[in-house]
Design a protein around this motif. Structure first.
Motif, mmCIF file in Angstrom:
data_model
loop_
_atom_site.group_PDB
_atom_site.id
_atom_site.type_symbol
_atom_site.label_atom_id
_atom_site.label_comp_id
_atom_site.label_asym_id
_atom_site.label_seq_id
_atom_site.Cartn_x
_atom_site.Cartn_y
_atom_site.Cartn_z
ATOM 1 N N UNK A 1 -2.859 -4.748 3.118
ATOM 2 C CA UNK A 1 -3.079 -6.020 3.794
ATOM 3 C C UNK A 1 -2.337 -7.149 3.091
ATOM 4 N N UNK A 2 -2.453 -7.080 1.606
ATOM 5 C CA UNK A 2 -2.093 -8.085 0.641
ATOM 6 C C UNK A 2 -0.648 -7.865 0.337
ATOM 7 N N UNK A 3 0.058 -6.992 0.781
ATOM 8 C CA UNK A 3 1.497 -6.788 0.621
ATOM 9 C C UNK A 3 2.389 -7.868 1.170
ATOM 10 N N UNK A 4 1.996 -8.634 2.210
ATOM 11 C CA UNK A 4 2.726 -9.718 2.984
ATOM 12 C C UNK A 4 2.544 -10.942 2.092
ATOM 13 N N UNK A 5 1.808 -10.802 1.156
ATOM 14 C CA UNK A 5 1.641 -12.124 0.372
ATOM 15 C C UNK A 5 2.870 -12.821 -0.189
ATOM 16 N N UNK A 6 3.491 -13.722 0.086
ATOM 17 C CA UNK A 6 4.801 -14.186 -0.303
ATOM 18 C C UNK A 6 4.831 -14.862 -1.655
ATOM 19 N N UNK A 7 3.512 -14.998 -2.305
ATOM 20 C CA UNK A 7 3.366 -15.402 -3.712
ATOM 21 C C UNK A 7 3.499 -14.300 -4.744
ATOM 22 N N UNK A 8 3.534 -13.177 -4.255
ATOM 23 C CA UNK A 8 3.526 -12.061 -4.989
ATOM 24 C C UNK A 8 4.808 -11.747 -5.428
ATOM 25 N N UNK A 9 5.103 -10.975 -6.631
ATOM 26 C CA UNK A 9 6.412 -10.556 -6.881
ATOM 27 C C UNK A 9 6.918 -9.322 -6.181
ATOM 28 N N UNK A 10 8.122 -9.173 -5.829
ATOM 29 C CA UNK A 10 8.592 -7.936 -5.174
ATOM 30 C C UNK A 10 7.904 -6.570 -5.652
ATOM 31 N N UNK A 11 7.730 -6.597 -6.972
ATOM 32 C CA UNK A 11 7.046 -5.324 -7.700
ATOM 33 C C UNK A 11 5.740 -5.002 -7.196
ATOM 34 N N UNK A 12 4.970 -6.285 -7.074
ATOM 35 C CA UNK A 12 3.759 -6.179 -6.663
ATOM 36 C C UNK A 12 3.580 -6.084 -5.204
ATOM 37 N N UNK A 13 4.558 -6.636 -4.371
ATOM 38 C CA UNK A 13 4.254 -6.377 -2.828
ATOM 39 C C UNK A 13 4.588 -4.628 -2.729
ATOM 40 N N UNK A 14 5.477 -4.276 -3.175
ATOM 41 C CA UNK A 14 5.894 -2.969 -3.109
ATOM 42 C C UNK A 14 4.800 -2.059 -3.259
ATOM 43 N N UNK A 15 4.064 -2.186 -4.554
ATOM 44 C CA UNK A 15 2.897 -1.270 -5.187
ATOM 45 C C UNK A 15 1.790 -1.349 -4.063
ATOM 46 N N UNK A 16 1.463 -2.549 -3.449
ATOM 47 C CA UNK A 16 0.268 -2.894 -2.472
ATOM 48 C C UNK A 16 0.603 -2.193 -1.393
ATOM 49 N N UNK A 17 1.903 -2.305 -0.992
ATOM 50 C CA UNK A 17 2.424 -1.671 0.505
ATOM 51 C C UNK A 17 1.977 -0.212 0.959
ATOM 52 N N UNK A 18 1.722 0.520 -0.222
ATOM 53 C CA UNK A 18 1.531 1.666 -0.048
ATOM 54 C C UNK A 18 0.358 2.235 -0.842
ATOM 55 N N UNK A 19 -0.590 1.302 -1.072
ATOM 56 C CA UNK A 19 -1.540 1.666 -2.136
ATOM 57 C C UNK A 19 -2.978 1.892 -0.971
ATOM 58 N N UNK A 20 -3.416 3.248 -1.073
ATOM 59 C CA UNK A 20 -4.614 3.663 -0.328
ATOM 60 C C UNK A 20 -5.081 4.818 -1.170
ATOM 61 N N UNK A 21 -6.266 4.773 -1.632
ATOM 62 C CA UNK A 21 -6.914 5.569 -2.609
ATOM 63 C C UNK A 21 -8.467 5.657 -2.429
ATOM 64 N N UNK A 22 -8.873 6.876 -2.750
ATOM 65 C CA UNK A 22 -10.323 6.898 -3.288
ATOM 66 C C UNK A 22 -10.487 7.234 -4.395
ATOM 67 N N UNK A 23 -11.389 6.486 -5.292
ATOM 68 C CA UNK A 23 -11.810 6.582 -6.752
ATOM 69 C C UNK A 23 -13.279 7.389 -6.852
ATOM 70 N N UNK A 24 -13.125 8.544 -7.405
ATOM 71 C CA UNK A 24 -14.369 9.289 -7.582
ATOM 72 C C UNK A 24 -14.677 9.349 -8.930
ATOM 73 N N UNK A 25 -15.948 8.894 -9.341
ATOM 74 C CA UNK A 25 -16.301 9.126 -10.643
ATOM 75 C C UNK A 25 -15.597 8.002 -11.632
ATOM 76 N N UNK A 26 -15.212 6.900 -11.282
ATOM 77 C CA UNK A 26 -14.314 6.067 -11.989
ATOM 78 C C UNK A 26 -14.841 5.661 -13.143
ATOM 79 N N UNK A 27 -13.979 5.298 -14.178
ATOM 80 C CA UNK A 27 -14.292 4.581 -15.466
ATOM 81 C C UNK A 27 -13.376 3.738 -15.983
ATOM 82 N N UNK A 28 -13.833 2.441 -15.842
ATOM 83 C CA UNK A 28 -12.483 1.524 -16.427
ATOM 84 C C UNK A 28 -12.579 1.444 -17.927
ATOM 85 N N UNK A 29 -11.454 1.943 -18.629
ATOM 86 C CA UNK A 29 -11.436 2.130 -20.085
ATOM 87 C C UNK A 29 -11.117 0.879 -20.906
ATOM 88 N N UNK A 30 -10.225 0.077 -20.104
ATOM 89 C CA UNK A 30 -9.905 -0.958 -20.803
ATOM 90 C C UNK A 30 -9.573 -2.356 -19.776
#
Length: 195
Positions: free
Chosen positions: A64-93
């Motif tokens: 849903x964020x992919x249409x945000x015109x304030x974002x760069x084309x790179x970010x829009x492209x990344x958001x357009x296809x991003x659907x994921x499940x995260x299992x046992x995640x750990x933010x390292x940094x």
């Protein structure tokens, strides 16, 4: 199946969630239900504690964020296809200069506040096949992941607000836990009378 979303005040939202193993019962069904529940509530992320399970899983669909015109084309492209499940995640940094963005939460309907977060993260997690990944994200995607990751750590976005902001929204939060909200999706309220 759309599940009820746990409202602010429920103790499960304050628990540090436990890791799961590959033999977790009906995991694929659980993840499918989490996505369906999130879509039913027009969300972009949902963590297992928000459906009453203190386990280390969250799902994200940032399209849903992919249409945000304030974002760069790179970010829009990344958001357009991003659907994921995260299992046992750990933010390292988490790196970079913190930036503010108005956040809301399906467990805290009707409240949106600016939250400061680092723009870059590196995260280790397992996918639905329990294959391990280490990936880096930035911008809006990093923020959505950080927000959902906080849920499995027992942290809510309201914890990151100034003491003044917390005082201002205190009665609204108490109201939400009693069921005084206009959410247009099913919820489970910890302090609602006559449940």
């Amino acid at each position: 199946m759309i599940l009820p979303i746990v409202a602010y005040g429920d103790p499960v939202l304050r628990k540090k969630a436990a890791p799961i193993t590959q033999d977790y019962p009906k995991l694929d069904e659980l993840i499918a239900n989490m996505f369906e529940t999130m879509y039913g509530a027009s969300g972009v992320g949902l963590a297992a504690p928000q459906i009453g399970k203190a386990i280390r899983i969250f799902v994200v669909d940032a399209t849903p964020f992919a249409d945000d015109e304030d974002l760069s084309e790179k970010e829009q492209a990344q958001l357009k296809t991003f659907k994921k499940a995260f299992i046992n995640p750990e933010i390292i940094e988490e790196t970079g200069d913190e930036w503010a963005f108005s956040e809301g939460c399906l467990s805290i309907p009707g409240i949106n506040e600016d939250v400061f977060r680092c723009p870059n993260i590196k995260i280790k997690y397992q996918d639905q096949d329990f294959k391990e990944h280490i990936e880096e994200y930035d911008g809006l995607l990093a923020r959505v992941i950080q927000h959902e990751y906080d849920h499995i750590e027992g942290i809510l976005f309201t914890d990151k607000l100034s003491s003044l902001k917390k005082r201002i929204i205190k009665s609204k939060l108490a109201g939400i836990s009693k069921g005084k909200t206009n959410a247009d999706y099913r919820m489970r309220f910890p302090d609602k009378k006559g449940r």
